[in-house]
Design an enzyme around this catalytic site. Structure first.
Site, PDB file in Angstrom:
ATOM      1  N   TYR A 294     -27.942 -23.394  53.654  1.00  0.00           N
ATOM      2  CA  TYR A 294     -26.523 -23.702  53.824  1.00  0.00           C
ATOM      3  C   TYR A 294     -25.819 -23.994  52.503  1.00  0.00           C
ATOM      4  CZ  TYR A 294     -27.606 -24.744  58.781  1.00  0.00           C
ATOM      5  OH  TYR A 294     -28.000 -24.689  60.085  1.00  0.00           O
TER       6      TYR A 294
ATOM      7  N   GLU B  18     -32.767 -19.112  59.317  1.00  0.00           N
ATOM      8  CA  GLU B  18     -31.440 -19.239  58.737  1.00  0.00           C
ATOM      9  C   GLU B  18     -31.548 -19.275  57.223  1.00  0.00           C
ATOM     10  OE1 GLU B  18     -29.426 -22.697  60.117  1.00  0.00           O
ATOM     11  OE2 GLU B  18     -28.733 -21.760  61.960  1.00  0.00           O
TER      12      GLU B  18
ATOM     13  N   GLN C 276     -36.077 -26.589  67.855  1.00  0.00           N
ATOM     14  CA  GLN C 276     -37.387 -26.369  67.239  1.00  0.00           C
ATOM     15  C   GLN C 276     -38.288 -27.597  67.395  1.00  0.00           C
ATOM     16  OE1 GLN C 276     -34.463 -25.948  65.105  1.00  0.00           O
ATOM     17  NE2 GLN C 276     -34.321 -23.872  65.883  1.00  0.00           N
TER      18      GLN C 276
ATOM     19  N   TRP D  13     -24.884 -26.409  73.268  1.00  0.00           N
ATOM     20  CA  TRP D  13     -25.809 -25.398  72.785  1.00  0.00           C
ATOM     21  C   TRP D  13     -27.199 -25.970  72.547  1.00  0.00           C
ATOM     22  CZ3 TRP D  13     -24.682 -20.289  72.541  1.00  0.00           C
ATOM     23  CH2 TRP D  13     -23.342 -19.957  72.748  1.00  0.00           C
TER      24      TRP D  13
ATOM     25  N   GLU E  36     -36.679 -21.935  57.847  1.00  0.00           N
ATOM     26  CA  GLU E  36     -35.239 -22.099  57.660  1.00  0.00           C
ATOM     27  C   GLU E  36     -34.880 -22.828  56.371  1.00  0.00           C
ATOM     28  OE1 GLU E  36     -33.217 -22.169  61.783  1.00  0.00           O
ATOM     29  OE2 GLU E  36     -34.443 -23.981  61.663  1.00  0.00           O
TER      30      GLU E  36
END
Length: 752
Positions: A652, A649, A316, A342, A627
Site C-alpha cells: 500500500y 495484494e 486470512q 465484506w 501480501e
C-alpha cells in the site's frame, strides 16, 4: 487485506480499518486452564490462582474491581464499580514467584495493579502501570475460610482495601494494614460452578481451557464469554487462548475472537457436538465488515446450531477444519445490512456441511477436501479443490475454479482423547488424488502419537528448552503464548510433529531465523504464527538447507495453518519470510503478511522484501496468501510447483515509482514470479490486487511474470485495482487487459 472495490451486483464496500469498540458483556469465571478449582474452606495461607481472565468482587460492597473508564494507560485508577462484565473488569493473574502474582487488565495484561510511589504507607492508591518487576506490582492471594481472598502487596505487606468500606461506584482502591474486614475480602468467581479439567489432563499451562460435558453449561458459557470478552478486540495483543472440548454434547454459544482456537477432542468430529448457539464469527465493525478478521481457528467438532446456520465471517488465517456442520454456512456477516459487510479470503478444509454455503460478500475463498450440500455466491476468485457438491468449473462467469481432486495432501495433526482417557495426537497419512473429508467413513489412515512423545511447551519456554526436547527425539506441542527465541527452533528428526495451539506465536530475537529444518522426510509443522521482531531477520522460516536435493515424494514435509507477520504489532523487519529449499513440500493454508495497519508500519518502518521463495522441486501449495511485500510477493525457482488458490495484494505504501522499479526496468514488482529457468509449473485460481494507497499514480507492469513455455501454465486469473489507487498494465507478462481506477477488474482464463 483491505478491499474497496464494488463488485457488480453487490454493494460497494467501505474501508475495513475500523475496529469495534464496544466490549460484550460477559460473566467471568476462573478457567480450567490452570487445572485448579477455587480454593475454598482452607486455613489462611498462600493461594494459587489461574492466569486467564477472571473477575474480582469485593465482599463488602459487592462491586467489581475495575479499570476506570476502561482505560489501560499508566496511572489508570483501579477502582470498584458495579459489575458489568466488560473488559475493564476482567483481570489476568500471572504468577511471578513464591506465590505472588502480577494482576493485569485482560485487554492489556502487562498493565498491572501497582501501588503508587512504591509506598509502604496506609492509603497509598492502586493504579495500573506497565509491569517492570517491582515488588509494589506483585500481590499474594491469601485464601480465607469463606472461599474469598485477600491480596497482600509484596512491597508493603499491606492489603488491597476499599477505603472506608465504601459501597459507592468509582472509589479508587488503596493498600491498608490487613484487618480481616469485608473491605479487604474479595471473591474471584463467576456463576454456575467451576470448570476444573478432568483428571488426567496434561499440564497445558495457563492459556488452555479443557471442558468436560459433566460441567454445568453455565460454568462453561461463563468461561467462553470470559475468553471472548478479552479477545474480541485483541488483534495485536499478546494473550493467546485454546478452548478444548472433551467428547460429549454441549449446549453453548461460542463466539470466536482474535488469537483463539476452539477444538474438539474426539478422534471423529462427531464425538464433540455443539448445539445451542453453536460457533460463530461476526464482522469486526458495526456494519459487519470482516476483512480484518484474522488469527482464529475452529477444528474437529460437530455443529447443530438452533438457528440452522453457522456464521463464519473471516478473512486470512482463520482455518475451519475437520468440522461437521448440520445446516448451512454464511461466510459473511448478514446481521448489519449490506453496506460494508465484506469478508476477504478464508479456508474450509476436511469438513462436511450438510446445507448450502453462502459466500455473500466474501471476495475470495478456498474449500479443500470438503463435502457440501451446495454453494451460493461469488465475487472474484472462488476455488474448490477435492470437494464434493461444489459448483462446476465456470470461471470467469461466475468466477469458480473447480479442481476435482487434491493431487497430494495431508490433513493437519490434532489433539484427541481416546476411549480409555489417553491423550494423543493423531497424525493423518498422506493422501493422493483425494476428494472429500478423510473421516466420514471411519477413522482415516494415520498414526496416533501418545502425548508422552511430545514436549509440551508453555509460556516461559525458550529456544534452548524446545531444541533440547527436539534433540532428545520429542515432538513439540506448543501451547498458547508468545515465545521469544534466541536461536532457531531446529527440526532435524524425520517425521517430527510441531503442533501449535491457540495461535502460539514465535518471535525471533536479535535477527535469528525462527524455524529451520533439515532435509529429511515427513516433518509436520502446524498451527503457528511467526511474528518478526524489530531486529531484521534475513529469513523467518527455512524449510531445508540451501541446495537440498533429496526426494520426499513418499513422505513430504507439510506446513498447515502457518502464518507470518512483519509489522502490525510492532516495527518488525525480515528480508524474506519463508524459504522452501526441500523438495515435495506441501503448504496448506499459509498467510505471509507484511503489516499494513496498526503499529510499526511504513515503507521504511517494517521493511520486508520478499514473502515466499520456493527453490525445491515438486512443491505444492493450497490456499496461499502473500501480501504487501516491497518487492516480489512470491518467487518460484523450483520445477514442478503447483498452487491451488493464490491471493495477493501489492504494498500500500510505495512512496514513488523509482522506489518500485526492478533493476531490469519493470514498473513495479510482479506479485507472482516464476524464474526463467523453470520449465514446469501450474497454478489455479490466481487473484492479484493493487491498492497503491500512498501514490495512486503508480503502475505495476504485470501481476505475474513467467517464462512462456508449454508446461508453465496458469488457469483462472483475476486482477483488480482497489479504491482507484494504481494501475496494473497486464495480468501475465504482456497478456491480459489493463485495470485502472475507471476499469478496475479483469480476468484471464489461461496462459499461455
Amino acid at each position: 487485506m483491505t478491499q474497496v472495490l464494488a463488485v457488480p451486483g453487490t454493494p460497494a464496500p467501505t474501508r475495513r480499518r475500523r475496529r469495534r469498540t464496544a466490549a460484550l458483556a460477559a460473566a467471568l469465571l476462573l478457567p480450567a486452564s490452570a487445572g485448579l478449582a477455587l480454593v475454598t474452606a482452607r486455613d489462611a495461607g498462600a493461594a494459587t490462582l489461574p492466569t486467564a481472565p477472571a473477575t474480582v468482587v469485593d465482599a463488602g460492597s459487592g462491586k467489581c474491581v475495575d479499570a476506570r473508564a476502561a482505560a489501560t494507560g499508566n496511572g489508570t485508577a483501579v477502582q470498584q464499580y458495579t459489575c458489568n462484565g466488560t473488559a475493564a473488569q476482567s483481570w489476568q493473574f500471572t504468577p511471578t514467584d513464591s506465590g505472588y502474582y502480577r494482576i493485569g487488565v485482560s485487554s492489556a495484561p502487562d498493565q498491572v495493579w501497582d501501588e503508587t510511589g512504591v509506598s509502604t504507607a496506609d492509603g497509598a492508591l492502586t493504579q495500573l502501570w506497565l509491569y517492570g518487576g517491582g515488588a509494589n506490582q506483585q500481590w499474594l492471594p491469601v485464601a480465607e475460610s469463606s472461599g474469598t481472598f485477600h491480596f497482600v502487596n509484596r512491597n508493603s505487606g499491606k492489603c488491597l482495601d476499599v477505603p472506608s468500606a465504601s459501597t459507592a461506584d468509582s472509589v479508587q482502591l488503596q493498600q491498608y494494614t490487613c484487618n480481616g474486614t469485608a473491605a479487604q475480602s474479595f471473591t474471584v468467581s463467576g456463576s454456575g460452578g467451576t470448570t476444573t479439567p478432568p483428571a488426567g489432563t496434561p499440564d497445558f499451562g495457563p492459556n488452555v481451557t479443557v471442558f468436560d460435558p459433566s460441567m454445568s453449561a453455565s460454568a462453561i458459557q461463563s468461561q467462553i464469554n470470559s475468553v471472548y470478552n478479552a479477545q474480541v478486540n485483541n488483534e495485536f495483543g499478546t494473550q493467546r487462548n485454546a478452548m478444548l472440548f472433551m467428547p460429549g454434547t454441549y449446549n453453548v454459544n461460542i463466539p470466536v475472537g482474535y488469537n483463539t482456537q476452539v477444538s474438539g477432542l474426539g478422534l471423529s468430529p462427531d464425538q464433540v457436538s455443539i448445539t445451542g448457539g453453536g460457533i460463530h464469527v461476526e464482522g469486526h465493525t458495526s456494519d459487519g465488515n470482516a476483512t480484518q478478521n484474522f488469527w482464529r481457528d475452529v477444528e474437529n467438532m460437530s455443529l447443530s446450531p438452533s438457528s440452522g446456520s453457522t456464521m463464519y465471517a473471516v478473512s486470512q488465517a482463520d482455518p475451519f477444519r475437520r468440522m461437521d456442520v448440520h445446516g448451512g454456512m454464511l461466510l459473511y456477516d448478514n446481521t448489519h445490512g449490506t453496506s460494508g459487510n465484506w469478508s476477504s479470503g478464508g479456508y474450509i478444509g476436511d469438513s462436511r456441511i450438510s446445507g448450502t454455503i453462502s459466500s455473500g460478500t466474501q471476495q475470495q475463498f478456498l474449500t479443500k477436501n470438503t463435502a457440501m450440500g451446495g454453494w451460493n455466491g461469488s465475487n472474484w476468485n472462488m476455488v474448490f479443490v477435492g470437494d464434493t457438491g461444489a459448483p462446476g468449473q465456470s470461471f470467469p462467469n461466475p468466477p469458480n475454479t473447480t479442481v476435482a481432486q487434491s493431487p497430494t495432501s495431508k490433513e493437519k495433526p490434532f489433539l484427541y482423547v481416546d476411549a480409555s482417557g489417553n491423550w494423543q495426537v493423531f497424525d493423518p497419512a498422506l493422501r493422493t488424488n483425494a476428494q472429500g473429508p478423510d473421516w466420514v467413513n471411519g477413522t482415516p489412515a494415520g498414526t496416533s502419537l501418545p502425548i508422552s512423545d511430545f514436549y509440551i511447551a508453555k509460556p516461559g519456554d525458550t529456544a534452548t528448552t524446545m531444541n533440547d526436547a527436539l534433540a532428545a527425539g520429542k515432538n513439540l506441542l506448543v501451547t498458547p503464548g508468545v515465545y521469544h527465541l534466541s536461536a532457531p527452533l531446529n527440526v532435524t528428526r524425520p517425521d517430527t510433529v510441531v503442533l501449535g495451539l491457540g495461535l502460539a506465536t514465535l518471535v525471533p530475537d536479535n535477527g535469528v531465523t525462527a524455524v529451520t529444518t533439515a532435509d529429511v522426510d515427513g516433518i509436520d509443522i502446524a498451527g503457528l504464527l511467526i511474528s518478526a521482531n524489530t531486529t531484521n531477520s534475513a529469513t523467518l522460516m527455512q524449510i531445508g538447507p540451501a541446495g537440498a536435493t533429496a526426494s520426499h515424494a513418499a513422505d513430504p514435509t507439510v506446513l498447515q495453518d502457518v502464518f507470518f507477520r512483519v509489522g502490525g504489532d510492532l516495527a518488525g523487519k525480515a528480508t524474506t519470510t519463508l524459504v522452501v529449499n526441500s523438495a515435495d513440500v506441501i503448504g496448506d493454508d499459509l498467510w505471509l503478511w507484511r503489516g499494513d495497519h496498526s503499529n510499526g508500519v511504513g515503507w521504511n518502518t517494517n521493511p520486508a522484501m520478499q514473502g515466499l521463495v520456493v527453490n525445491g522441486t515438486g512443491v505444492t501449495m493450497y490456499g496461499l496468501a502473500v501480501e504487501h511485500y516491497e518487492k516480489y510477493q512470491t518467487t518460484w525457482n523450483g520445477n514442478g510447483g503447483r498452487v491451488y488458490f493464490y491471493q495477493s495484494e501489492t504494498p500500500y505504501d510505495v512512496p514513488d515509482q523509482g522506489s518500485w522499479t526492478t533493476s531490469g526496468g519493470d514498473l513495479g514488482y510482479a506479485s507472482y514470479k516464476v524464474a526463467n529457468s523453470v520449465t514446469t509449473h501450474e497454478a489455479w485460481g490466481v487473484g492479484i490486487y493493487a491498492y497503491l494507497r500512498d501514490n495512486p499514480s503508480l503502475v505495476l507492469g504485470h501481476a505475474i511474470e513467467t517464462p512462456t513455455t508449454a508446461n508453465v501454465k496458469f488457469h483462472d486469473m483475476v486482477t483488480t485495482v482497489l479504491g482507484g489507487a494504481g494501475t496494473i498494465n497486464h495480468i501475465v507478462d504482456s497478456s491480459g487487459n489493463q485495470v485502472t481506477a475507471s476499469h478496475n477488474h479483469e480476468t484471464l482464463t489461461s496462459y499461455p
